[in-house]
Design a protein around this motif. Structure first.
Motif, PDB file in Angstrom:
ATOM      1  N   LYS A  41       0.831  -1.204   0.000  1.00 33.23           N
ATOM      2  CA  LYS A  41       0.000   0.000   0.000  1.00 33.23           C
ATOM      3  C   LYS A  41       0.866   1.256   0.000  1.00 33.23           C
ATOM      4  N   GLN A  42       1.937   1.207   0.795  1.00 35.75           N
ATOM      5  CA  GLN A  42       2.842   2.347   0.864  1.00 35.75           C
ATOM      6  C   GLN A  42       4.228   1.846   1.223  1.00 35.75           C
ATOM      7  N   ALA A  43       5.226   2.694   0.997  1.00 42.70           N
ATOM      8  CA  ALA A  43       6.618   2.297   1.202  1.00 42.70           C
ATOM      9  C   ALA A  43       7.053   2.584   2.636  1.00 42.70           C
ATOM     10  N   CYS A  44       7.452   1.541   3.358  1.00 49.58           N
ATOM     11  CA  CYS A  44       8.013   1.748   4.694  1.00 49.58           C
ATOM     12  C   CYS A  44       9.373   2.423   4.548  1.00 49.58           C
ATOM     13  N   HIS A  45       9.682   3.310   5.447  1.00 42.39           N
ATOM     14  CA  HIS A  45      10.875   4.142   5.301  1.00 42.39           C
ATOM     15  C   HIS A  45      12.193   3.388   5.483  1.00 42.39           C
ATOM     16  N   TYR A  46      12.136   2.140   5.987  1.00 47.82           N
ATOM     17  CA  TYR A  46      13.347   1.364   6.234  1.00 47.82           C
ATOM     18  C   TYR A  46      13.532   0.214   5.245  1.00 47.82           C
ATOM     19  N   CYS A  47      12.542  -0.053   4.416  1.00 54.88           N
ATOM     20  CA  CYS A  47      12.519  -1.295   3.626  1.00 54.88           C
ATOM     21  C   CYS A  47      13.237  -1.149   2.289  1.00 54.88           C
ATOM     22  N   ASP A  48      14.136  -2.110   2.000  1.00 58.68           N
ATOM     23  CA  ASP A  48      14.787  -2.126   0.685  1.00 58.68           C
ATOM     24  C   ASP A  48      14.507  -3.425  -0.065  1.00 58.68           C
ATOM     25  N   PHE A  49      13.441  -4.152   0.328  1.00 60.34           N
ATOM     26  CA  PHE A  49      13.019  -5.329  -0.432  1.00 60.34           C
ATOM     27  C   PHE A  49      12.392  -4.865  -1.748  1.00 60.34           C
ATOM     28  N   HIS A  50      12.277  -5.787  -2.690  1.00 64.10           N
ATOM     29  CA  HIS A  50      11.660  -5.433  -3.963  1.00 64.10           C
ATOM     30  C   HIS A  50      10.138  -5.392  -3.815  1.00 64.10           C
ATOM     31  N   PHE A  51       9.542  -4.228  -4.110  1.00 57.65           N
ATOM     32  CA  PHE A  51       8.092  -4.076  -4.067  1.00 57.65           C
ATOM     33  C   PHE A  51       7.711  -2.857  -4.895  1.00 57.65           C
ATOM     34  N   SER A  52       6.413  -2.705  -5.130  1.00 56.77           N
ATOM     35  CA  SER A  52       5.885  -1.533  -5.816  1.00 56.77           C
ATOM     36  C   SER A  52       4.598  -1.108  -5.121  1.00 56.77           C
ATOM     37  N   THR A  53       4.382   0.198  -5.016  1.00 53.13           N
ATOM     38  CA  THR A  53       3.130   0.698  -4.463  1.00 53.13           C
ATOM     39  C   THR A  53       2.081   0.888  -5.558  1.00 53.13           C
ATOM     40  N   GLU A  69      19.268   1.406   5.347  1.00 53.12           N
ATOM     41  CA  GLU A  69      19.756   1.032   4.022  1.00 53.12           C
ATOM     42  C   GLU A  69      19.856   2.280   3.138  1.00 53.12           C
ATOM     43  N   PRO A  70      20.883   2.366   2.284  1.00 48.20           N
ATOM     44  CA  PRO A  70      21.123   3.592   1.499  1.00 48.20           C
ATOM     45  C   PRO A  70      19.949   4.042   0.636  1.00 48.20           C
ATOM     46  N   LYS A  71      19.292   3.093  -0.032  1.00 43.69           N
ATOM     47  CA  LYS A  71      18.247   3.463  -0.987  1.00 43.69           C
ATOM     48  C   LYS A  71      16.854   3.456  -0.367  1.00 43.69           C
ATOM     49  N   THR A  72      16.753   3.986   0.845  1.00 40.17           N
ATOM     50  CA  THR A  72      15.477   4.101   1.538  1.00 40.17           C
ATOM     51  C   THR A  72      15.317   5.537   2.030  1.00 40.17           C
ATOM     52  N   ALA A  73      14.104   5.855   2.493  1.00 41.28           N
ATOM     53  CA  ALA A  73      13.868   7.191   3.039  1.00 41.28           C
ATOM     54  C   ALA A  73      14.774   7.453   4.238  1.00 41.28           C
ATOM     55  N   LEU A  74      14.914   6.450   5.112  1.00 43.64           N
ATOM     56  CA  LEU A  74      15.795   6.629   6.271  1.00 43.64           C
ATOM     57  C   LEU A  74      17.238   6.843   5.840  1.00 43.64           C
ATOM     58  N   HIS A 111      18.221   8.290   3.053  1.00 41.16           N
ATOM     59  CA  HIS A 111      18.316   9.662   2.547  1.00 41.16           C
ATOM     60  C   HIS A 111      18.323  10.664   3.699  1.00 41.16           C
ATOM     61  N   TRP A 112      17.445  10.435   4.681  1.00 38.77           N
ATOM     62  CA  TRP A 112      17.376  11.353   5.822  1.00 38.77           C
ATOM     63  C   TRP A 112      18.661  11.333   6.642  1.00 38.77           C
ATOM     64  N   THR A 113      19.266  10.166   6.739  1.00 42.22           N
ATOM     65  CA  THR A 113      20.526  10.059   7.480  1.00 42.22           C
ATOM     66  C   THR A 113      21.619  10.850   6.762  1.00 42.22           C
ATOM     67  N   LYS A 114      21.637  10.710   5.450  1.00 40.05           N
ATOM     68  CA  LYS A 114      22.647  11.410   4.646  1.00 40.05           C
ATOM     69  C   LYS A 114      22.497  12.925   4.734  1.00 40.05           C
ATOM     70  N   THR A 115      21.252  13.401   4.828  1.00 38.25           N
ATOM     71  CA  THR A 115      21.006  14.848   4.864  1.00 38.25           C
ATOM     72  C   THR A 115      20.932  15.406   6.278  1.00 38.25           C
ATOM     73  N   GLY A 116      21.055  14.524   7.276  1.00 38.12           N
ATOM     74  CA  GLY A 116      21.047  14.977   8.660  1.00 38.12           C
ATOM     75  C   GLY A 116      19.675  15.087   9.281  1.00 38.12           C
ATOM     76  N   LYS A 117      18.648  14.643   8.577  1.00 36.27           N
ATOM     77  CA  LYS A 117      17.282  14.709   9.114  1.00 36.27           C
ATOM     78  C   LYS A 117      17.031  13.607  10.131  1.00 36.27           C
ATOM     79  N   PHE A 118      17.777  12.507  10.021  1.00 42.34           N
ATOM     80  CA  PHE A 118      17.599  11.367  10.923  1.00 42.34           C
ATOM     81  C   PHE A 118      18.964  10.915  11.424  1.00 42.34           C
TER      82      PHE A 118
END
Length: 376
Positions: free
Chosen positions: A12-24, A192-197, A199-206
């Motif tokens: 239904k939606q993308a979890c911010h930590y998940c890097d498994f193969h899926f599509s919303t 994981e690098p290719k997740t929302a978390l 990206h946020w870690t890289k930009t300092g948001k998380f």
């Protein structure tokens, strides 16, 4: 024995930590299901032993309707040699999908084990992870499943989520225990690098929790569940006696399995691994238009076999059998890795039971490092 894994690559939606193969996007759902059924036909000779476990993973398999799940299950039974014993049929589900009607449908289909992705009972943590359910649904869905005849239930919990204290984790774990589920899988939050978390870690948001924070919560997890009668049979898995995951245990024991669907993996139990393309349209198009399974096949070397055996068995309570390494691969672990093993013994990371090597409770914190140090 062997097992079949069916990867349902939709959420239904993308979890911010998940890097498994899926599509919303569900635009390709019908085509992917048709392609999975065709793959089952093309792969009907892949498994050489009776199928004892069937596992719907993802993604979110509970997103599928009764008729869609029925089509896939019927095809599994038609195309494979199914064991005459009790076949373990597991379906991963999100709490928000488990209505009374849905549970009754799953029961009717023959699903006899539920894997429910709760992750937490703490509302802010669920929002951080962008889960599709809320804390009350985490609690209610397990009770509803139990009321509808499901007694073989495993739940997922995530620890190592940043917090000022460990109180939230302690409460989450106690809530899970109070639900009296026979199996708990628990994983440390990994960025994981290719997740929302990522990206946020890289930009300092998380800012992720440090390793010590996660290690303390893991130690509490192990100690607490042991007191409650759970057996710690794999690094991330805990079960009451008689409730081990038969499907996942076969993975860790190096048995053969067939993976169906985009992104699914297969292992012939001997020399090859197979990896389906992780792209829904490409997967469906190749099968439906060309009758070709889009996959890569790896031929495992002797070294690959040794390393995979070490990696999987050292995560388990039954450990690594040195006789197996000698008999199958002609590899003497004691002789070849004498210095490394000696150092691990001094650090109290490993325990010997004759020719069986297992990790100590302390060593489980360093499982990946230990395996890597013993690789050939």
């Amino acid at each position: 024995m062997s097992g079949i894994y069916l990867h349902v690559p939709f959420c239904k939606q993308a979890c911010h930590y998940c890097d498994f193969h899926f599509s919303t996007s569900l635009n390709t759902k019908n085509e992917v299901i048709k392609a999975m059924m065709l793959e089952l036909e093309l792969q009907k000779e892949y498994l050489k032993t009776p199928v004892e476990t069937i596992y719907f993973g993802g993604g979110t398999p509970s997103i599928l309707s009764y008729s869609e799940l029925e089509l896939l299950l019927n095809k599994v039974y038609q195309q494979n040699n199914i064991s005459s014993g009790n076949v373990e049929v597991t379906l991963e589900a999100n709490p928000d999908d488990l209505s009374k009607e849905k549970l009754q449908e799953l029961k009717q289909l023959g699903v006899n084990r539920l894997s429910i992705g709760l992750q937490s009972f703490h509302e802010p943590h669920l929002k951080l992870m962008n889960r599709a359910h809320n804390a009350q649904e985490s609690l209610d869905c397990v009770k509803l499943a139990q009321d509808n005849g499901f007694d073989n239930i495993t739940i997922d919990l995530i620890y190592g989520i940043p917090a000022d204290t460990h109180e939230i984790w302690h409460k989450d774990l106690q809530t899970a225990i109070d639900l009296k589920v026979p199996h708990i899988s628990s994983y440390c939050l990994t960025v994981e690098p290719k997740t929302a978390l990522g990206h946020w870690t890289k930009t300092g948001k998380f800012t992720p929790a440090d390793d010590e924070f996660g290690a303390l919560q893991f130690e509490y997890l192990v100690e607490t569940l042991k007191k409650e009668g759970y057996e710690h049979y794999e690094i991330s898995n805990f079960a009451k006696p008689g409730h081990y995951s038969q499907h996942n245990s076969a993975y860790w024991q190096g048995k053969q399995y067939l993976g169906i669907g985009p992104g699914a993996h297969s292992f012939d139990g001997l020399q090859t691994r197979q990896y389906n393309v992780s792209n829904n349209p490409k997967y469906a198009k190749s099968l439906l238009e060309k009758n070709i399974l889009p996959c890569e096949i790896d031929n495992l070397t002797k070294e690959d076999g040794i390393n995979e055996y070490l990696l999987t068995t050292l995560r388990t309570s039954w450990g690594c059998n040195l006789n197996h390494l000698r008999d199958v691969y002609g590899f003497d672990l004691r002789k070849e890795k004498e210095a490394e093993l000696s150092e691990m013994e001094q650090k109290d990371w490993i325990i010997w039971h004759k020719d069986i090597l297992i990790l100590s409770e302390k060593g489980k914190l360093f499982a990946d490092q230990i395996s890597s140090d013993l690789f050939v």
